[in-house]
Scaffold this motif. Structure first.
Motif, PDB file in Angstrom:
ATOM      1  N   MET A   1       0.825  -1.213   0.000  1.00 51.09           N
ATOM      2  CA  MET A   1       0.000   0.000   0.000  1.00 51.09           C
ATOM      3  C   MET A   1       0.858   1.261   0.000  1.00 51.09           C
ATOM      4  O   MET A   1       0.560   2.241  -0.665  1.00 51.09           O
ATOM      5  CB  MET A   1      -0.929  -0.016   1.219  1.00 51.09           C
ATOM      6  CG  MET A   1      -1.879   1.168   1.275  1.00 51.09           C
ATOM      7  SD  MET A   1      -3.075   1.144  -0.067  1.00 51.09           S
ATOM      8  CE  MET A   1      -4.108  -0.220   0.452  1.00 51.09           C
ATOM      9  N   ALA A   2       1.972   1.217   0.773  1.00 51.36           N
ATOM     10  CA  ALA A   2       2.841   2.389   0.858  1.00 51.36           C
ATOM     11  C   ALA A   2       3.450   2.716  -0.497  1.00 51.36           C
ATOM     12  O   ALA A   2       3.510   3.884  -0.896  1.00 51.36           O
ATOM     13  CB  ALA A   2       3.936   2.147   1.887  1.00 51.36           C
ATOM     14  N   ASP A   3       3.890   1.687  -1.226  1.00 54.41           N
ATOM     15  CA  ASP A   3       4.467   1.915  -2.558  1.00 54.41           C
ATOM     16  C   ASP A   3       3.427   2.484  -3.511  1.00 54.41           C
ATOM     17  O   ASP A   3       3.721   3.357  -4.322  1.00 54.41           O
ATOM     18  CB  ASP A   3       5.022   0.603  -3.124  1.00 54.41           C
ATOM     19  CG  ASP A   3       6.286   0.157  -2.403  1.00 54.41           C
ATOM     20  OD1 ASP A   3       6.897   0.996  -1.718  1.00 54.41           O
ATOM     21  OD2 ASP A   3       6.642  -1.024  -2.525  1.00 54.41           O
ATOM     22  N   THR A   4       2.198   1.976  -3.416  1.00 54.94           N
ATOM     23  CA  THR A   4       1.124   2.479  -4.276  1.00 54.94           C
ATOM     24  C   THR A   4       0.829   3.940  -3.969  1.00 54.94           C
ATOM     25  O   THR A   4       0.658   4.753  -4.882  1.00 54.94           O
ATOM     26  CB  THR A   4      -0.150   1.629  -4.074  1.00 54.94           C
ATOM     27  OG1 THR A   4       0.150   0.272  -4.390  1.00 54.94           O
ATOM     28  CG2 THR A   4      -1.265   2.120  -4.982  1.00 54.94           C
ATOM     29  N   ALA A   5       0.783   4.286  -2.683  1.00 59.87           N
ATOM     30  CA  ALA A   5       0.534   5.678  -2.294  1.00 59.87           C
ATOM     31  C   ALA A   5       1.634   6.590  -2.825  1.00 59.87           C
ATOM     32  O   ALA A   5       1.358   7.695  -3.312  1.00 59.87           O
ATOM     33  CB  ALA A   5       0.431   5.778  -0.775  1.00 59.87           C
ATOM     34  N   LYS A   6       2.876   6.129  -2.757  1.00 57.17           N
ATOM     35  CA  LYS A   6       3.985   6.930  -3.263  1.00 57.17           C
ATOM     36  C   LYS A   6       3.853   7.187  -4.759  1.00 57.17           C
ATOM     37  O   LYS A   6       4.135   8.280  -5.248  1.00 57.17           O
ATOM     38  CB  LYS A   6       5.313   6.219  -2.971  1.00 57.17           C
ATOM     39  CG  LYS A   6       5.739   6.263  -1.518  1.00 57.17           C
ATOM     40  CD  LYS A   6       7.061   5.528  -1.319  1.00 57.17           C
ATOM     41  CE  LYS A   6       7.473   5.526   0.136  1.00 57.17           C
ATOM     42  NZ  LYS A   6       8.738   4.765   0.345  1.00 57.17           N
ATOM     43  N   PHE A   7       3.427   6.150  -5.487  1.00 58.51           N
ATOM     44  CA  PHE A   7       3.244   6.316  -6.936  1.00 58.51           C
ATOM     45  C   PHE A   7       2.234   7.421  -7.221  1.00 58.51           C
ATOM     46  O   PHE A   7       2.476   8.321  -8.025  1.00 58.51           O
ATOM     47  CB  PHE A   7       2.782   4.997  -7.562  1.00 58.51           C
ATOM     48  CG  PHE A   7       2.443   5.116  -9.024  1.00 58.51           C
ATOM     49  CD1 PHE A   7       3.426   4.979  -9.986  1.00 58.51           C
ATOM     50  CD2 PHE A   7       1.133   5.386  -9.437  1.00 58.51           C
ATOM     51  CE1 PHE A   7       3.118   5.111 -11.337  1.00 58.51           C
ATOM     52  CE2 PHE A   7       0.825   5.515 -10.780  1.00 58.51           C
ATOM     53  CZ  PHE A   7       1.815   5.382 -11.737  1.00 58.51           C
ATOM     54  N   TRP A   8       1.083   7.365  -6.555  1.00 59.75           N
ATOM     55  CA  TRP A   8       0.028   8.350  -6.825  1.00 59.75           C
ATOM     56  C   TRP A   8       0.385   9.723  -6.260  1.00 59.75           C
ATOM     57  O   TRP A   8       0.006  10.743  -6.827  1.00 59.75           O
ATOM     58  CB  TRP A   8      -1.306   7.848  -6.288  1.00 59.75           C
ATOM     59  CG  TRP A   8      -1.812   6.668  -7.063  1.00 59.75           C
ATOM     60  CD1 TRP A   8      -1.864   5.366  -6.654  1.00 59.75           C
ATOM     61  CD2 TRP A   8      -2.295   6.669  -8.403  1.00 59.75           C
ATOM     62  NE1 TRP A   8      -2.360   4.565  -7.650  1.00 59.75           N
ATOM     63  CE2 TRP A   8      -2.629   5.337  -8.732  1.00 59.75           C
ATOM     64  CE3 TRP A   8      -2.485   7.666  -9.365  1.00 59.75           C
ATOM     65  CZ2 TRP A   8      -3.139   4.976  -9.979  1.00 59.75           C
ATOM     66  CZ3 TRP A   8      -2.998   7.305 -10.605  1.00 59.75           C
ATOM     67  CH2 TRP A   8      -3.312   5.982 -10.905  1.00 59.75           C
ATOM     68  N   ASP A   9       1.107   9.754  -5.147  1.00 63.01           N
ATOM     69  CA  ASP A   9       1.597  11.044  -4.634  1.00 63.01           C
ATOM     70  C   ASP A   9       2.473  11.732  -5.673  1.00 63.01           C
ATOM     71  O   ASP A   9       2.390  12.942  -5.883  1.00 63.01           O
ATOM     72  CB  ASP A   9       2.420  10.834  -3.353  1.00 63.01           C
ATOM     73  CG  ASP A   9       1.558  10.664  -2.114  1.00 63.01           C
ATOM     74  OD1 ASP A   9       0.366  11.023  -2.162  1.00 63.01           O
ATOM     75  OD2 ASP A   9       2.085  10.178  -1.096  1.00 63.01           O
ATOM     76  N   LYS A  10       3.305  10.942  -6.328  1.00 65.60           N
ATOM     77  CA  LYS A  10       4.267  11.476  -7.282  1.00 65.60           C
ATOM     78  C   LYS A  10       3.579  12.115  -8.494  1.00 65.60           C
ATOM     79  O   LYS A  10       4.036  13.121  -9.029  1.00 65.60           O
ATOM     80  CB  LYS A  10       5.211  10.363  -7.740  1.00 65.60           C
ATOM     81  CG  LYS A  10       6.385  10.826  -8.580  1.00 65.60           C
ATOM     82  CD  LYS A  10       7.238   9.638  -9.033  1.00 65.60           C
ATOM     83  CE  LYS A  10       7.811   8.902  -7.839  1.00 65.60           C
ATOM     84  NZ  LYS A  10       8.703   7.769  -8.267  1.00 65.60           N
ATOM     85  N   ILE A  11       2.465  11.522  -8.918  1.00 66.38           N
ATOM     86  CA  ILE A  11       1.815  12.025 -10.137  1.00 66.38           C
ATOM     87  C   ILE A  11       0.576  12.871  -9.851  1.00 66.38           C
ATOM     88  O   ILE A  11      -0.143  13.253 -10.771  1.00 66.38           O
ATOM     89  CB  ILE A  11       1.431  10.868 -11.087  1.00 66.38           C
ATOM     90  CG1 ILE A  11       0.286  10.013 -10.497  1.00 66.38           C
ATOM     91  CG2 ILE A  11       2.642  10.000 -11.414  1.00 66.38           C
ATOM     92  CD1 ILE A  11      -0.361   9.125 -11.532  1.00 66.38           C
ATOM     93  N   ALA A  12       0.311  13.174  -8.578  1.00 66.23           N
ATOM     94  CA  ALA A  12      -0.937  13.860  -8.210  1.00 66.23           C
ATOM     95  C   ALA A  12      -1.121  15.185  -8.935  1.00 66.23           C
ATOM     96  O   ALA A  12      -2.208  15.492  -9.441  1.00 66.23           O
ATOM     97  CB  ALA A  12      -0.988  14.081  -6.694  1.00 66.23           C
ATOM     98  N   GLU A  13      -0.083  16.000  -8.992  1.00 65.96           N
ATOM     99  CA  GLU A  13      -0.195  17.310  -9.626  1.00 65.96           C
ATOM    100  C   GLU A  13      -0.492  17.165 -11.120  1.00 65.96           C
ATOM    101  O   GLU A  13      -1.358  17.854 -11.664  1.00 65.96           O
ATOM    102  CB  GLU A  13       1.098  18.104  -9.412  1.00 65.96           C
ATOM    103  CG  GLU A  13       0.977  19.574  -9.750  1.00 65.96           C
ATOM    104  CD  GLU A  13       0.028  20.328  -8.818  1.00 65.96           C
ATOM    105  OE1 GLU A  13      -0.689  21.235  -9.315  1.00 65.96           O
ATOM    106  OE2 GLU A  13      -0.024  19.994  -7.622  1.00 65.96           O
ATOM    107  N   TYR A  14       0.228  16.262 -11.762  1.00 67.82           N
ATOM    108  CA  TYR A  14      -0.023  15.993 -13.190  1.00 67.82           C
ATOM    109  C   TYR A  14      -1.446  15.478 -13.400  1.00 67.82           C
ATOM    110  O   TYR A  14      -2.158  15.926 -14.305  1.00 67.82           O
ATOM    111  CB  TYR A  14       0.986  14.976 -13.706  1.00 67.82           C
ATOM    112  CG  TYR A  14       0.621  14.363 -15.036  1.00 67.82           C
ATOM    113  CD1 TYR A  14       0.821  15.047 -16.229  1.00 67.82           C
ATOM    114  CD2 TYR A  14       0.064  13.085 -15.101  1.00 67.82           C
ATOM    115  CE1 TYR A  14       0.472  14.487 -17.449  1.00 67.82           C
ATOM    116  CE2 TYR A  14      -0.291  12.515 -16.300  1.00 67.82           C
ATOM    117  CZ  TYR A  14      -0.081  13.213 -17.475  1.00 67.82           C
ATOM    118  OH  TYR A  14      -0.442  12.651 -18.679  1.00 67.82           O
TER     119      TYR A  14
END
Length: 206
Positions: free
Chosen positions: A1-14
């Motif tokens: 779950m933590a890795d998935t959250a990091k992925f979406w955190d990274k692209i949130a602005e885009y």
């Protein structure tokens, strides 16, 4: 779950600035969902992203609780709600697995573009069934990759390992419908703009 959250955190602005891929289909899904709403309804949205859909639906119901496991997505959603003076939607960082919610709590649950991003789709669907009131509605829009790019089941784990993709589960429309039926849902409405688009379903707790 933590890795998935990091992925979406990274692209949130885009993600927040990306235009809707099929505006006509999106508007139809909004309209079909709103036909089931009543002013006194309480709604839960899982995987709410940057909050656009929850904010659009807000005038049609009493309250929406919207969750996403990406903190950055939630912060953007809160900013949108504040800018539009939306008072009956709350955004929070969470997953459905972590929610402290009793049985028969919500009138409607929205799971839009989320079921194919979960490790435990069947468990989540079963929990949603319990969280809905009798006759409650579960609205989904799901990429059924098994019908169009079944080979993706071999690529997705590699992409996730490299941090290039989130969790992506490959299943067919038939398998998705089976999961909902096995949980106790009855299909009220289903629509797919074309064979390569997400399957939109409105299911009822019976």
């Amino acid at each position: 779950m933590a890795d998935t959250a990091k992925f979406w955190d990274k692209i949130a602005e885009y993600y927040s600035k990306k235009p809707v891929e099929d505006e006509a289909a999106y508007q139809k899904k909004l309209q079909m969902t709103q036909e089931y709403f009543q002013p006194d309804m309480e709604v839960l949205e899982i995987g709410c992203g940057t909050g656009t859909t929850a904010i659009i639906h807000a005038p049609y119901v009493k309250y929406i609780r919207a969750i996403d496991f990406s903190a950055n997505m939630i912060e953007i959603a809160k900013g949108k709600a504040e800018a539009e003076n939306i008072k009956n939607v709350t955004f929070e960082q969470s997953s459905i697995d972590n929610l402290d919610v009793g049985e028969q709590t919500y009138d409607v649950i929205l799971g839009l573009s989320i079921l194919h991003l979960l490790e435990n789709k069947e468990e989540v669907i079963a929990r949603i069934y319990k969280m809905l009131k009798p006759g409650g509605i579960f609205v989904t829009s799901t990429a059924c990759l098994g019908d169009s790019v079944s080979f993706f089941k071999f690529i997705a784990p590699i992409g996730k390992f490299l941090g290039l993709l989130p969790i992506l589960k490959v299943f067919t429309k038939e398998e998705l419908e089976g999961s909902l039926t096995n949980a106790g849902f009855q299909t009220e409405y289903k629509w797919q703009p074309d064979k390569n688009k997400s399957l939109f379903m409105i299911s009822k707790k019976v």
